[in-house]
Design a protein around this motif. Structure first.
Motif, short mmCIF file in Angstrom:
data_model
loop_
_atom_site.label_atom_id
_atom_site.label_comp_id
_atom_site.label_asym_id
_atom_site.label_seq_id
_atom_site.Cartn_x
_atom_site.Cartn_y
_atom_site.Cartn_z
N LYS A 109 0.76 -1.07 0.05
CA LYS A 109 0.01 -0.08 -0.07
C LYS A 109 0.88 1.29 0.00
O LYS A 109 1.54 1.60 0.99
CB LYS A 109 -1.12 0.20 1.27
N LEU A 110 0.78 2.03 -1.05
CA LEU A 110 1.51 3.18 -1.34
C LEU A 110 0.70 4.35 -0.48
O LEU A 110 -0.42 4.24 0.02
CB LEU A 110 1.51 3.62 -2.72
N PHE A 111 1.44 5.73 -0.31
CA PHE A 111 0.53 6.84 0.48
C PHE A 111 -0.69 6.91 -0.32
O PHE A 111 -0.88 7.09 -1.59
CB PHE A 111 1.47 7.80 0.09
N LYS A 112 -1.73 7.19 0.64
CA LYS A 112 -3.17 7.38 0.36
C LYS A 112 -3.84 6.21 -0.25
O LYS A 112 -5.00 6.34 -0.64
CB LYS A 112 -3.16 8.54 -0.78
N GLU A 113 -3.06 4.92 -0.11
CA GLU A 113 -3.97 3.75 -0.68
C GLU A 113 -4.54 2.91 0.53
O GLU A 113 -3.78 2.82 1.62
CB GLU A 113 -2.97 2.84 -1.40
N ALA A 114 -5.64 2.65 0.46
CA ALA A 114 -6.26 1.66 1.42
C ALA A 114 -6.62 0.35 0.88
O ALA A 114 -7.19 0.16 -0.12
CB ALA A 114 -7.50 2.22 1.84
N SER A 115 -6.52 -0.67 2.01
CA SER A 115 -7.10 -1.98 1.58
C SER A 115 -8.55 -2.14 1.91
O SER A 115 -9.15 -1.34 2.29
CB SER A 115 -6.39 -3.21 2.50
N THR A 116 -8.88 -3.21 1.36
CA THR A 116 -10.41 -3.50 1.62
C THR A 116 -10.37 -4.19 3.09
O THR A 116 -9.43 -4.37 3.64
CB THR A 116 -10.81 -4.90 0.82
N TYR A 117 -11.47 -4.62 3.60
CA TYR A 117 -11.89 -5.13 5.03
C TYR A 117 -11.40 -6.55 5.02
O TYR A 117 -11.74 -7.36 4.13
CB TYR A 117 -12.95 -4.71 5.64
N THR A 118 -10.50 -7.00 6.12
CA THR A 118 -10.06 -8.30 6.09
C THR A 118 -10.85 -8.70 7.41
O THR A 118 -10.82 -8.29 8.47
CB THR A 118 -8.71 -8.57 6.26
N SER A 119 -11.40 -10.09 7.22
CA SER A 119 -12.11 -10.78 8.38
C SER A 119 -11.06 -11.49 9.16
O SER A 119 -10.38 -12.18 8.57
CB SER A 119 -13.27 -11.75 7.82
N LEU A 120 -11.11 -11.23 10.34
CA LEU A 120 -10.24 -11.81 11.53
C LEU A 120 -10.87 -12.28 12.55
O LEU A 120 -11.83 -11.52 12.98
CB LEU A 120 -9.34 -10.72 11.74
N THR A 121 -10.63 -13.38 13.19
CA THR A 121 -11.14 -14.03 14.26
C THR A 121 -11.05 -12.85 15.34
O THR A 121 -10.07 -12.40 15.73
CB THR A 121 -10.69 -15.26 14.84
N ALA A 122 -12.14 -12.79 16.30
CA ALA A 122 -11.97 -11.59 17.21
C ALA A 122 -10.91 -12.17 18.36
O ALA A 122 -10.79 -13.35 18.59
CB ALA A 122 -13.32 -11.54 17.97
N GLY A 123 -10.19 -11.26 18.94
CA GLY A 123 -9.14 -11.49 19.55
C GLY A 123 -8.04 -10.19 19.99
O GLY A 123 -8.40 -9.13 19.41
N THR A 124 -7.06 -10.52 20.42
CA THR A 124 -6.12 -9.61 20.83
C THR A 124 -4.72 -9.95 19.87
O THR A 124 -4.32 -11.18 19.98
CB THR A 124 -5.36 -9.55 22.19
N PHE A 125 -4.40 -9.11 19.18
CA PHE A 125 -3.07 -9.18 18.41
C PHE A 125 -2.05 -8.30 18.51
O PHE A 125 -2.33 -7.14 18.93
CB PHE A 125 -3.70 -8.98 16.73
N THR A 126 -0.89 -8.42 17.90
CA THR A 126 0.20 -7.43 17.50
C THR A 126 0.27 -7.49 16.21
O THR A 126 0.46 -8.32 15.52
CB THR A 126 1.64 -8.01 18.06
N PHE A 127 0.03 -6.05 15.69
CA PHE A 127 0.02 -5.78 14.06
C PHE A 127 1.64 -5.37 13.78
O PHE A 127 1.87 -4.16 14.78
CB PHE A 127 -1.01 -4.94 13.48
N ASP A 128 2.28 -5.64 12.79
CA ASP A 128 3.37 -4.88 12.42
C ASP A 128 3.16 -4.22 11.13
O ASP A 128 2.46 -4.88 10.20
CB ASP A 128 4.63 -5.88 12.24
N VAL A 129 3.67 -3.23 10.94
CA VAL A 129 3.74 -2.53 9.46
C VAL A 129 5.19 -2.55 9.08
O VAL A 129 6.19 -2.13 9.64
CB VAL A 129 3.24 -0.87 9.77
N LYS A 130 5.00 -3.29 7.91
CA LYS A 130 6.44 -3.26 7.32
C LYS A 130 6.88 -2.63 5.99
O LYS A 130 5.95 -2.39 5.33
CB LYS A 130 6.67 -5.00 7.08
N ASP A 131 8.12 -2.25 5.92
CA ASP A 131 8.46 -1.75 4.48
C ASP A 131 8.27 -2.94 3.59
O ASP A 131 8.94 -4.09 3.69
CB ASP A 131 9.99 -1.37 4.65
N LYS A 132 7.66 -2.55 2.48
CA LYS A 132 7.16 -3.95 1.50
C LYS A 132 8.75 -4.37 0.72
O LYS A 132 8.86 -5.54 0.56
CB LYS A 132 6.51 -3.33 0.39
#
Length: 238
Positions: A169-192
């Motif tokens: 995802k480049l600047f100003k780009e958005a993904s569609t919604y992804t369905s995830l099982t409810a819970g607690t997560f650690t999300f990481d944003v990575k350089d592609k």
């Protein structure tokens, strides 16, 4: 003759009363019939400040101030239902009337939108997104990712130690919604390109049935102490 007259009179009188009773019942029942409510057309818009400065802003829709308190970096307004149509959205420095950015936006009927204030203060801009909140679930939550960092490369969003949520995802780009099982997560944003983690969101709680947005915000290389370094933010859309 008297009997005939009396009999006809009685019959006519009875029929008249019977007809009146039917008519009254029809009117009474009609008045008690439950009316189907008429739904009023609406649109809904939320506003979010992702401009990576320490400035705070006021926001106006057609010259009507929308916020009670100034919007800091990372601050936002929940959905507000208004009549569909075209609006001028204006941002000003908190407490001042002069426009820093004014854009014309069209808000369609029965649709949810998010408007993001983006970019450095020298080049403020806006981003309008349509929010598809139609998915429902009693076990899953729904997450999208938006790259709102002006100087960031293409970014991926991944679950730490798990699956990739969205990629490239480049600047100003958005993904569609992804369905995830409810819970607690650690999300990481990575350089592609490099795979390096540039921002993390530990302890992110996702409740079933809700929609969430994760944004990359701030700058890879802030020019000075008045600009925020890159971070990630999770918020519930409501």
């Amino acid at each position: 003759m008297t009997k005939i007259f009396t009999s006809l009179t009685f019959k006519n009188s009875f029929l008249n009363k019977f007809c009146l009773a039917i008519a009254f019942s029809a009117v009474f029942l009609g008045s008690c019939k439950k009316e189907t409510p008429v739904e009023t057309a609406f649109t809904a818009v939320s506003v979010f400040n992702a401009s990576p400065t320490f400035s705070t802003y006021d926001v106006y829709l057609n010259e009507s101030k929308a916020n009670a308190a100034a919007l800091p970096f990372g601050g936002g307004l929940n959905y507000t239902k208004i009549a569909p149509g075209s609006y001028n959205i204006k941002f000003t420095t908190s407490g001042r009337p002069e426009s820093l950015l004014t854009k014309s936006i069209t808000l369609l009927q029965n649709t949810y939108f998010s408007y993001f204030l983006i970019n450095r203060s020298s080049g403020l801009d806006g981003l309008l997104l349509t929010d598809d909140l139609s998915a429902t679930s009693t076990t899953n939550a729904f997450v999208r990712f938006i790259n709102l960092s002006p100087d960031a490369p293409a970014l991926d969003l991944v679950i730490n130690g798990g699956a990739t949520v969205t990629t490239n995802k480049l600047f100003k780009e958005a993904s569609t919604y992804t369905s995830l099982t409810a819970g607690t997560f650690t999300f990481d944003v990575k350089d592609k390109a490099t795979g390096n983690v540039i921002a993390s969101l530990p302890g992110s709680v996702l409740a079933a049935g809700f929609h969430y947005t994760i944004i990359a915000r701030g700058l890879i290389a802030p020019a000075n102490s008045n600009e925020h370094p890159i971070t990630a933010q999770l918020y519930k859309q409501q």
